[in-house]
Write an enzyme that holds these catalytic residues in place. Sequence first.
Site, short mmCIF file in Angstrom:
data_model
loop_
_atom_site.label_atom_id
_atom_site.label_comp_id
_atom_site.label_asym_id
_atom_site.label_seq_id
_atom_site.Cartn_x
_atom_site.Cartn_y
_atom_site.Cartn_z
N ASP A 69 41.39 -5.37 1.49
CA ASP A 69 41.16 -6.00 0.18
C ASP A 69 41.43 -5.07 -0.99
O ASP A 69 40.93 -5.29 -2.09
CB ASP A 69 39.71 -6.53 0.10
CG ASP A 69 38.67 -5.42 0.05
OD1 ASP A 69 39.05 -4.25 0.22
OD2 ASP A 69 37.49 -5.73 -0.17
N ASN A 70 42.25 -4.01 -0.77
CA ASN A 70 42.58 -3.14 -1.90
C ASN A 70 43.97 -2.55 -1.70
O ASN A 70 44.45 -2.40 -0.57
CB ASN A 70 41.53 -2.04 -2.08
CG ASN A 70 41.49 -1.08 -0.92
OD1 ASN A 70 42.27 -0.13 -0.87
ND2 ASN A 70 40.59 -1.32 0.03
N THR A 73 44.58 0.93 0.41
CA THR A 73 44.64 0.83 1.86
C THR A 73 45.93 0.16 2.31
O THR A 73 46.56 0.57 3.30
CB THR A 73 43.43 0.05 2.39
OG1 THR A 73 42.23 0.69 1.96
CG2 THR A 73 43.44 0.01 3.91
N CYS A 110 59.94 -2.89 2.09
CA CYS A 110 58.55 -2.58 2.43
C CYS A 110 57.65 -2.99 1.26
O CYS A 110 58.14 -3.42 0.21
CB CYS A 110 58.39 -1.09 2.76
SG CYS A 110 58.40 0.03 1.34
N CYS A 127 39.05 -10.06 -8.31
CA CYS A 127 38.10 -10.90 -7.60
C CYS A 127 36.91 -11.25 -8.49
O CYS A 127 36.36 -12.34 -8.40
CB CYS A 127 37.59 -10.17 -6.35
SG CYS A 127 38.87 -9.71 -5.18
N CYS A 183 63.28 3.15 -3.38
CA CYS A 183 61.88 3.11 -2.97
C CYS A 183 61.44 4.48 -2.46
O CYS A 183 62.09 5.06 -1.58
CB CYS A 183 61.68 2.06 -1.87
SG CYS A 183 60.02 2.05 -1.16
#
Length: 282
Positions: A69-70, A73, A110, A127, A183
């Site tokens: 959720d971030n 990570t 990616c 959120c 990239c």
Amino acid sequence: DLVELSNLQRQALFTEEDVARALPKAIAATEHLALINHEVSVEPCVADIHAGTVDALLEGMEIVVDGTDNFDTRMLLNEACVRDGRPWVYAACLGSYAVCCGIRPGETACLRCFLEQGPGPGEVETCETAGILGAAVHAAAALEVGEAMRLLLGKPAGGVLSSLDVWTGEGARVKVGGPHAGCPVCGEGRYDRLERREGSEEVVLCGRDAVQVRTLGEGRLDLESLAERLEPLGDVERNPFLLRFRDPEGRRLVCFEDGRVLVTGTRDTATARSLVARYVGS
């Protein structure tokens, strides 16, 4: 993370009993999946994924499915999978909106190619400001599982960012193409998060008034000794997986064996780090 009451409106695998038992999500998920199909082998791991643990956690995996959720990570997962040539599936949701993209290192763009560094502070809804509709979570999961199955079966997959607004029913598919020459990750072979040049020891948790603080480096936290030290200072609850402590001012710390501490009641990383140093140690 552990199961909390606020999870239940959108995370269908968990129950109020899991909340009462303060179970880590990995343990609760394993128990419920075993009841659905006892022939499926599930290996729960109550651990934090960061530059020091990601290689061990992903060892032997054919594919990675993103349930995080971030962006820190996710970008770390992206670097590890690109470096090792391991396919993975990115997914996210916000408000009523779900997105998903399969990534095949060396063949498709990616995550860093099309998200760069991720949004900066104040650039997009969060959120907290937009919330998350439960149906959007399940839509993201359905898109993600379908993409993962295609990757595992060798079917055409990846290279397309799929999106769906479950409130309006509108969806879109955008081709993200192959690896981008400029990239830093798949174009230049730089792995800044894996090599600890980027990222943070503190993470503000999405949709919650809480901060996760990582301590001890690669060590383990002795929960039994910590409970003995904290009992004179406030309320202590412990199960085999974690320790919960509430100080006289009502602030709560949830401590895991791997050295992580969730500090609830604040979104300020400096305050969270100070409380951890005070009660747990640096």
